[in-house]
Scaffold this motif. Sequence first.
Motif, PDB file in Angstrom:
ATOM      1  N   GLU A 102      56.891  -1.515  45.977  1.00 10.26           N
ATOM      2  CA  GLU A 102      56.657  -0.780  47.312  1.00 10.26           C
ATOM      3  C   GLU A 102      57.740   0.173  47.600  1.00 10.26           C
ATOM      4  N   SER A 103      58.885  -0.301  47.375  1.00  8.92           N
ATOM      5  CA  SER A 103      59.992   0.737  47.653  1.00  8.92           C
ATOM      6  C   SER A 103      60.073   1.902  46.983  1.00  8.92           C
ATOM      7  N   SER A 104      59.584   1.773  45.539  1.00  9.63           N
ATOM      8  CA  SER A 104      59.935   2.640  44.492  1.00  9.63           C
ATOM      9  C   SER A 104      58.508   3.274  43.928  1.00  9.63           C
ATOM     10  N   ASP A 105      57.466   3.151  44.879  1.00 12.44           N
ATOM     11  CA  ASP A 105      56.118   3.665  44.793  1.00 12.44           C
ATOM     12  C   ASP A 105      56.439   5.281  44.330  1.00 12.44           C
ATOM     13  N   SER A 106      55.843   5.507  43.166  1.00 12.62           N
ATOM     14  CA  SER A 106      55.759   7.150  42.914  1.00 12.62           C
ATOM     15  C   SER A 106      55.387   7.978  44.042  1.00 12.62           C
ATOM     16  N   ARG A 107      54.268   7.406  44.654  1.00 14.84           N
ATOM     17  CA  ARG A 107      53.834   8.474  45.664  1.00 14.84           C
ATOM     18  C   ARG A 107      54.686   8.897  46.862  1.00 14.84           C
ATOM     19  N   LEU A 108      55.611   7.821  47.015  1.00 14.41           N
ATOM     20  CA  LEU A 108      56.497   8.391  47.931  1.00 14.41           C
ATOM     21  C   LEU A 108      57.595   9.458  47.720  1.00 14.41           C
ATOM     22  N   PRO A 109      57.981  10.340  48.713  1.00 13.16           N
ATOM     23  CA  PRO A 109      58.753  11.552  48.525  1.00 13.16           C
ATOM     24  C   PRO A 109      60.074  10.892  48.079  1.00 13.16           C
ATOM     25  N   ALA A 110      60.787  11.537  47.289  1.00 12.73           N
ATOM     26  CA  ALA A 110      62.109  11.044  46.514  1.00 12.73           C
ATOM     27  C   ALA A 110      62.968  10.484  47.795  1.00 12.73           C
ATOM     28  N   THR A 111      63.446  11.325  48.577  1.00 12.93           N
ATOM     29  CA  THR A 111      64.167  11.165  49.787  1.00 12.93           C
ATOM     30  C   THR A 111      63.542  11.495  51.166  1.00 12.93           C
ATOM     31  N   SER A 112      64.247  11.247  52.249  1.00  7.26           N
ATOM     32  CA  SER A 112      63.934  11.564  53.561  1.00  7.26           C
ATOM     33  C   SER A 112      65.232  12.494  53.979  1.00  7.26           C
ATOM     34  N   PRO A 113      65.045  13.568  54.914  1.00  8.98           N
ATOM     35  CA  PRO A 113      66.005  14.426  55.395  1.00  8.98           C
ATOM     36  C   PRO A 113      66.530  13.542  56.660  1.00  8.98           C
ATOM     37  N   VAL A 114      65.797  12.514  57.225  1.00  6.29           N
ATOM     38  CA  VAL A 114      65.814  12.088  58.648  1.00  6.29           C
ATOM     39  C   VAL A 114      67.106  11.636  58.972  1.00  6.29           C
ATOM     40  N   LEU A 115      67.840  10.949  58.062  1.00  4.37           N
ATOM     41  CA  LEU A 115      69.063  10.279  58.092  1.00  4.37           C
ATOM     42  C   LEU A 115      70.290  11.236  58.188  1.00  4.37           C
ATOM     43  N   ALA A 116      70.168  12.297  57.364  1.00  2.00           N
ATOM     44  CA  ALA A 116      70.993  13.384  57.442  1.00  2.00           C
ATOM     45  C   ALA A 116      71.156  14.190  59.059  1.00  2.00           C
ATOM     46  N   ARG A 117      69.928  14.149  59.505  1.00  3.94           N
ATOM     47  CA  ARG A 117      69.723  14.867  60.619  1.00  3.94           C
ATOM     48  C   ARG A 117      70.202  14.025  61.717  1.00  3.94           C
ATOM     49  N   ILE A 118      70.292  12.876  61.771  1.00  2.00           N
ATOM     50  CA  ILE A 118      70.758  11.777  62.717  1.00  2.00           C
ATOM     51  C   ILE A 118      72.113  11.698  62.681  1.00  2.00           C
ATOM     52  N   LEU A 119      72.747  11.725  61.546  1.00  2.00           N
ATOM     53  CA  LEU A 119      74.294  11.563  61.279  1.00  2.00           C
ATOM     54  C   LEU A 119      74.888  12.781  61.428  1.00  2.00           C
ATOM     55  N   GLY A 120      74.172  13.825  61.460  1.00  2.00           N
ATOM     56  CA  GLY A 120      74.804  15.310  61.494  1.00  2.00           C
ATOM     57  C   GLY A 120      75.813  15.581  60.071  1.00  2.00           C
TER      58      GLY A 120
ATOM     59  N   GLY B 180      57.848   5.598  70.548  1.00  2.00           N
ATOM     60  CA  GLY B 180      56.684   5.663  69.867  1.00  2.00           C
ATOM     61  C   GLY B 180      56.612   6.292  68.575  1.00  2.00           C
ATOM     62  N   GLN B 181      57.769   6.953  68.076  1.00  2.00           N
ATOM     63  CA  GLN B 181      57.589   7.773  66.707  1.00  2.00           C
ATOM     64  C   GLN B 181      58.266   6.938  65.603  1.00  2.00           C
ATOM     65  N   ALA B 182      57.752   7.276  64.652  1.00  2.00           N
ATOM     66  CA  ALA B 182      58.171   6.604  63.169  1.00  2.00           C
ATOM     67  C   ALA B 182      58.585   7.371  62.336  1.00  2.00           C
ATOM     68  N   PHE B 183      59.871   7.249  61.628  1.00  2.00           N
ATOM     69  CA  PHE B 183      60.490   7.626  60.617  1.00  2.00           C
ATOM     70  C   PHE B 183      60.796   7.115  59.335  1.00  2.00           C
ATOM     71  N   ASP B 184      60.747   7.722  58.281  1.00  2.00           N
ATOM     72  CA  ASP B 184      61.293   7.137  56.987  1.00  2.00           C
ATOM     73  C   ASP B 184      62.959   7.358  56.867  1.00  2.00           C
ATOM     74  N   VAL B 185      63.704   6.586  56.579  1.00  2.00           N
ATOM     75  CA  VAL B 185      65.110   6.674  56.430  1.00  2.00           C
ATOM     76  C   VAL B 185      65.720   6.173  55.052  1.00  2.00           C
ATOM     77  N   THR B 186      66.142   7.233  54.177  1.00  2.00           N
ATOM     78  CA  THR B 186      66.692   6.685  52.830  1.00  2.00           C
ATOM     79  C   THR B 186      68.085   7.234  52.580  1.00  2.00           C
ATOM     80  N   GLY B 187      68.681   6.971  51.624  1.00  2.00           N
ATOM     81  CA  GLY B 187      69.797   7.636  51.132  1.00  2.00           C
ATOM     82  C   GLY B 187      69.620   8.990  50.776  1.00  2.00           C
ATOM     83  N   PRO B 188      70.622   9.683  50.155  1.00  2.00           N
ATOM     84  CA  PRO B 188      70.536  10.833  49.776  1.00  2.00           C
ATOM     85  C   PRO B 188      69.950  11.245  48.611  1.00  2.00           C
ATOM     86  N   GLU B 189      69.835  10.272  47.517  1.00  2.00           N
ATOM     87  CA  GLU B 189      69.292  10.738  46.241  1.00  2.00           C
ATOM     88  C   GLU B 189      68.550   9.466  45.776  1.00  2.00           C
ATOM     89  N   ARG B 190      67.411   9.729  45.119  1.00  2.00           N
ATOM     90  CA  ARG B 190      66.929   8.889  44.165  1.00  2.00           C
ATOM     91  C   ARG B 190      67.656   8.420  43.183  1.00  2.00           C
TER      92      ARG B 190
END
Length: 235
Positions: A199-217, A138-148
Amino acid sequence: MKLSYWGSRLELFSDALTSVRLQDAQIVDLVVPGSERPVESPPPGAARDAPTVILSARRFDIADTRGSIEATMLGHFVNSILLRCSPVDRSLEIYRSWAAQSGVLMTAFDPKGVAWLAVADLVEAIPLVAAQTESRRGQAFDVTGPERVPMDVLAESLSCELGSPVVAETLDAQLLRGLLVRGGLEQAVAKWLVSHQLESSDSRLPATSPVLARILGRQPSSVLSRDTSKGVKHA
């Protein structure tokens, strides 16, 4: 033992389908490129009890129609996790093609750009996420690359790759839709593409998310070559 895919982007995840060994895990992909109509209900045939990774698009306003659909999917699939993803690097190919023809990277992306997500990283992450669906259901996460990646930086990288100057130009949404339609895109495709860029470049979004790095290690892959003579990497 299999990983099943339900959605319209099968070609993106073919590697995962052949290499993963999870019992009855599945991907339910809500992203329908080029269509104004999102996936509205659970795909017929998708197993309700299987570990399920639901894919959607990253955006600031999640209290929209797709947000309701995401909630429906999370409620339907007993063991499911939702990943809202940045634009994937495979879509860079179309921008490269347009830039090669005109020398201009014309988009409605915010000049600050987006944190492009490498498909290979997403494919690698999916079975790892599927293995956690019971504990994180039931959890939701944002997933991004390492840099805007700012659009002018992307244009510079495309210039290096193409061997000719490319400049970034941010256009008004209505103007860009009109240009895309006159260039041969269907109205629905042009409308979806411009909306997705906005919508994907909305300036209100954080630049990146740390989620993918945590998943991949590890640090996710960058779409920008560190050797500027090689330009943009493509998955």
